[in-house]
Design an enzyme around this catalytic site. Structure first.
Site, short mmCIF file in Angstrom:
data_model
loop_
_atom_site.label_atom_id
_atom_site.label_comp_id
_atom_site.label_asym_id
_atom_site.label_seq_id
_atom_site.Cartn_x
_atom_site.Cartn_y
_atom_site.Cartn_z
CE LYS A 166 -2.32 1.64 3.73
NZ LYS A 166 -2.15 3.10 3.79
CG ASP A 168 -4.70 4.43 1.81
OD1 ASP A 168 -5.86 4.87 1.64
OD2 ASP A 168 -4.19 4.29 2.93
CE LYS A 224 -7.24 6.53 4.54
NZ LYS A 224 -5.82 6.23 4.47
CG ASP A 278 -11.85 18.30 -4.06
OD1 ASP A 278 -12.77 19.14 -4.18
OD2 ASP A 278 -10.66 18.60 -3.98
CB ILE A 279 -16.42 19.20 -6.05
CG1 ILE A 279 -15.26 19.60 -6.95
CG2 ILE A 279 -16.63 20.21 -4.92
CD1 ILE A 279 -15.55 20.89 -7.73
CG ASN A 324 -15.52 18.43 -12.90
OD1 ASN A 324 -15.64 17.59 -13.79
ND2 ASN A 324 -14.85 19.55 -13.06
CB THR A 325 -12.01 17.92 -8.13
OG1 THR A 325 -12.40 19.27 -8.43
CG2 THR A 325 -10.55 17.88 -7.77
CB THR A 365 -9.15 1.83 12.00
OG1 THR A 365 -7.97 2.25 11.33
CG2 THR A 365 -9.89 0.86 11.12
NE ARG A 406 -0.78 -1.77 15.85
CZ ARG A 406 -0.94 -1.22 14.65
NH1 ARG A 406 -1.26 -1.96 13.60
NH2 ARG A 406 -0.76 0.06 14.47
N GLY A 430 0.70 -2.23 8.78
CA GLY A 430 1.82 -1.29 8.67
C GLY A 430 2.88 -1.61 9.70
NE ARG A 431 1.73 2.53 13.13
CZ ARG A 431 0.89 3.36 13.75
NH1 ARG A 431 1.37 4.26 14.59
NH2 ARG A 431 -0.40 3.29 13.52
O1 C5P Z 1 0.84 0.99 11.11
P1 C5P Z 1 -0.60 0.58 10.95
O2 C5P Z 1 -0.77 -0.94 10.85
O3 C5P Z 1 -1.51 1.20 11.99
O4 C5P Z 1 -1.02 1.17 9.53
C1 C5P Z 1 -2.34 1.12 9.05
C2 C5P Z 1 -2.39 1.74 7.69
O5 C5P Z 1 -3.74 1.71 7.22
C3 C5P Z 1 -1.95 3.19 7.63
O6 C5P Z 1 -1.30 3.36 6.36
C4 C5P Z 1 -3.24 3.99 7.67
O7 C5P Z 1 -3.16 5.20 6.97
C5 C5P Z 1 -4.21 3.03 6.96
N1 C5P Z 1 -5.63 3.19 7.26
C6 C5P Z 1 -6.13 3.05 8.55
N2 C5P Z 1 -7.49 3.19 8.78
C7 C5P Z 1 -8.32 3.42 7.76
C8 C5P Z 1 -7.83 3.55 6.46
C9 C5P Z 1 -6.46 3.42 6.24
O8 C5P Z 1 -5.37 2.79 9.47
N3 C5P Z 1 -9.63 3.47 7.99
#
Ligand code: C5P
Length: 241
Positions: A33, A60, A62, A65-66, A68-69, A120, A182, A211-212
């Protein structure tokens, strides 16, 4: 339906991202991502480079906006040959329809388009007190998912804890892509509505975004393998449809 683990490459630049992914040389190519931080730093070239290296990509950004944009921005993104892109469902059904139009190529092909319901990191208390949304967070998420479905989108980003109710409201084929993952023995960081890879699969997630727990792990490849094992080798329990 495809099930996979997507690694959130939340890195400041190309060098850190490629350095991180080099550790996967000779390994299964992870679905990655690319979020705002990396895209704004490096632009479309980083997307092209990861596609060239064979990684499936969820871009990702996200969009919100309006209409058209968003239509015109999606037209640009559709040329990048990514696998998944997204918008905020809060932008309305009209905006989501415009996104879909912009994304669809002349030959009818397009990346998957999903909508963010509620981040989240947002708690029900904050949603009600700061955003003045009077409904409960679960009702909001289901309504946003139904709006996305009505607009013709493929699914939503939501917490794994909400995947079952989204499937119940929108059907089993409506994709749920779920961050907020997690390991059972790890820190929550800034996430609120979280669960483990195995539990996410049981509840009905199609793709988990991690992610982390992987990027900050002492051994990222081992952490990725642990995610894959917990997520892919766990049987999904039935959900109401
Ligand atoms: O590090 P971590 O596992 O928390 O990363 C979660 C990833 O998912 C981040 O890139 C965050 O921007 C993305 N995300 C999120 N919640 C959402 C949509 C995207 O945590 N509803």
């Amino acid at each position: 339906m495809a099930k996979d683990v997507i690694i959130a490459c939340d890195f400041p630049g190309r060098q850190q991202t490629l350095g991180f992914l080099d550790a996967f040389e000779g390994h299964r190519k992870p679905f990655v991502k690319i979020g705002m931080e990396l895209f704004y730093a490096e632009g479309p070239d980083i997307v092209r480079e990861l596609r060239r290296r064979g990684h499936p990509v969820f871009l990702d950004l996200k969009l919100h906006d309006i209409p058209n944009t968003v239509r015109k921005a999606m037209h640009v993104l559709s040329a990048l040959d990514v696998d998944i892109v997204n918008v905020h469902a809060a932008g309305t059904i009209e905006m989501m329809r415009a996104a879909l139009e912009g994304l669809t190529r002349p030959d009818g092909t397009r990346p998957l388009l999903i909508a963010v319901t509620q981040l989240t990191s947002t708690s029900e208390e904050r949603m009600q007190q700061e955003l003045l949304i009077g409904a409960g967070i679960n009702d909001t998420i289901v309504k946003y998912a139904q709006n996305a479905k009505e607009a013709g989108l493929d699914g939503v980003v939501c917490s794994p804890l909400e995947a079952a109710m989204v499937k119940t409201a929108c059907g089993p084929d409506f994709l749920t892509v779920t961050p907020g993952i997690r390991f059972a023995d790890a820190a929550k960081d800034d996430q609120v509505r979280i669960t483990t890879p195995a539990r996410a699969r049981e509840i009905g997630s199609d793709y988990i975004v991690v992610g982390r727990p992987v990027t900050a792990a002492p051994d990222p490849v081992a952490a990725y393998d642990r995610c894959l094992n917990e997520f892919l080798n766990c049987q999904q329990t039935s959900f109401r449809a």
